[in-house]
Motif scaffolding. Structure first.
Motif, PDB file in Angstrom:
ATOM      1  N   ASP A   9       0.840  -1.193   0.000  1.00 40.65           N
ATOM      2  CA  ASP A   9       0.000   0.000   0.000  1.00 40.65           C
ATOM      3  C   ASP A   9       0.879   1.248   0.000  1.00 40.65           C
ATOM      4  O   ASP A   9       1.084   1.884   1.038  1.00 40.65           O
ATOM      5  CB  ASP A   9      -0.938  -0.006   1.202  1.00 40.65           C
ATOM      6  N   GLN A  11       0.157   4.012  -1.146  1.00 39.75           N
ATOM      7  CA  GLN A  11      -0.655   5.226  -1.037  1.00 39.75           C
ATOM      8  C   GLN A  11      -1.019   5.577   0.402  1.00 39.75           C
ATOM      9  O   GLN A  11      -1.656   6.605   0.641  1.00 39.75           O
ATOM     10  CB  GLN A  11      -1.934   5.074  -1.875  1.00 39.75           C
ATOM     11  N   ASP A  41      -0.113  -2.500  -6.283  1.00 40.80           N
ATOM     12  CA  ASP A  41       0.143  -1.302  -5.500  1.00 40.80           C
ATOM     13  C   ASP A  41      -1.128  -0.894  -4.750  1.00 40.80           C
ATOM     14  O   ASP A  41      -2.158  -1.570  -4.825  1.00 40.80           O
ATOM     15  CB  ASP A  41       0.680  -0.173  -6.378  1.00 40.80           C
ATOM     16  N   ALA A  43      -3.413   1.280  -5.142  1.00 44.33           N
ATOM     17  CA  ALA A  43      -4.641   1.485  -5.919  1.00 44.33           C
ATOM     18  C   ALA A  43      -5.299   0.173  -6.307  1.00 44.33           C
ATOM     19  O   ALA A  43      -6.511   0.124  -6.577  1.00 44.33           O
ATOM     20  CB  ALA A  43      -4.333   2.300  -7.175  1.00 44.33           C
ATOM     21  N   LEU A  44      -4.519  -0.902  -6.343  1.00 38.14           N
ATOM     22  CA  LEU A  44      -5.037  -2.211  -6.756  1.00 38.14           C
ATOM     23  C   LEU A  44      -5.333  -3.133  -5.580  1.00 38.14           C
ATOM     24  O   LEU A  44      -5.746  -4.277  -5.792  1.00 38.14           O
ATOM     25  CB  LEU A  44      -4.043  -2.890  -7.700  1.00 38.14           C
ATOM     26  N   THR A  46      -7.710  -4.070  -3.643  1.00 33.68           N
ATOM     27  CA  THR A  46      -9.153  -4.150  -3.430  1.00 33.68           C
ATOM     28  C   THR A  46      -9.567  -5.613  -3.564  1.00 33.68           C
ATOM     29  O   THR A  46      -8.845  -6.431  -4.156  1.00 33.68           O
ATOM     30  CB  THR A  46      -9.928  -3.314  -4.464  1.00 33.68           C
ATOM     31  N   HIS A  49      -9.703  -6.587  -7.375  1.00 36.45           N
ATOM     32  CA  HIS A  49      -8.421  -6.779  -8.048  1.00 36.45           C
ATOM     33  C   HIS A  49      -7.698  -8.019  -7.533  1.00 36.45           C
ATOM     34  O   HIS A  49      -7.064  -8.749  -8.309  1.00 36.45           O
ATOM     35  CB  HIS A  49      -7.540  -5.541  -7.872  1.00 36.45           C
ATOM     36  N   THR A  77      -6.414  -1.102   3.223  1.00 40.96           N
ATOM     37  CA  THR A  77      -5.850   0.208   2.918  1.00 40.96           C
ATOM     38  C   THR A  77      -6.671   1.244   3.689  1.00 40.96           C
ATOM     39  O   THR A  77      -7.541   0.876   4.493  1.00 40.96           O
ATOM     40  CB  THR A  77      -5.910   0.495   1.409  1.00 40.96           C
ATOM     41  N   SER A  79      -8.964   2.923   2.492  1.00 40.12           N
ATOM     42  CA  SER A  79     -10.333   2.962   1.962  1.00 40.12           C
ATOM     43  C   SER A  79     -10.994   1.600   1.810  1.00 40.12           C
ATOM     44  O   SER A  79     -12.218   1.515   1.739  1.00 40.12           O
ATOM     45  CB  SER A  79     -10.342   3.661   0.591  1.00 40.12           C
TER      46      SER A  79
END
Length: 210
Positions: A9, A11, A41, A43-44, A46, A49, A77, A79
């Motif tokens: 993660d 982010q 990464d 953004a992926l 989830t 994904h 993450t 979110s």
């Protein structure tokens, strides 16, 4: 080949750089031509994904490594939860290795109950000192590096990880620096949280895809 899926993660506001450095250190140290890595990464990270990537393995065995935050029952993450009880069965026939906080209390046993071969993780909050991040990362990734690069079981790699913690703690305690001593104490705390579940005799050769 040994399929290896690595999430990180990058982010995350507080530890994104640390998680990314953990990934980069792992990539530098893997010395095994049989490893076929894929990366997710921040953004992926989830549920969708993760499921999509795992489906690409066509039910073959794989290794999953996670550099992110965790709670008792999930990896997450800021979110999204991306590993939890809803997709735990997707990690059947895997080695699951996480540096996240808390996740060996409920998530680890859930994964093992759903057919995960072996799980390595931490049972409570893992603390770090950013100015000593190399020492923390070296300890946290030691077992997976040892497992991938050497002909050892995950149980023996886990024991070697404890020795790495011991060596690092002793080196810091021998210093005259109070910061070193405090860091040694934090590493010793993290070491007590280390957990291994499942098959401790698992070898990297057991995870070759069909």
């Amino acid at each position: 080949m040994i399929n290896t899926l690595i999430s990180y993660d990058d982010q995350d506001f507080s530890l994104g750089e640390y998680f990314h450095k953990s990934l980069e250190e792992l990539k530098k140290r893997i010395n095994n031509s049989n490893i076929a890595p894929n990366y997710l990464d921040g953004a992926l990270c989830t549920l969708d994904h993760i499921e999509q990537r795992i489906k690409e393995y066509n039910s073959n065995k794989f290794i999953f490594v996670a550099f992110s935050h965790g709670r008792d029952n999930c990896l997450h993450t800021s979110s999204d939860e991306y590993v939890n009880s809803t997709n735990s069965s997707s990690f059947k026939d895997t080695l699951f290795y996480s540096t996240a906080c808390h996740c060996s209390t409920e998530l680890g046993p859930e994964l093992i109950a759903n057919g995960c071969y072996s799980f390595v993780g931490y049972s409570d909050k893992v603390n770090i000192h950013p100015e000593y991040q190399d020492d923390f990362i070296n300890c946290e990734i030691h077992a997976i590096v040892e497992f991938l690069n050497s002909d050892v079981s995950i149980g023996d790699a886990y024991k070697s990880m404890h020795r790495k913690y011991d060596e690092t703690i002793i080196r810091l305690l021998m210093s005259d620096s109070m910061a070193d001593v405090i860091t040694a104490s934090t590493l010793a705390h993290n070491q007590t949280l280390l957990t291994i579940l499942g098959n401790q005799n698992l070898m990297a050769s057991d995870l070759h895809s069909d």
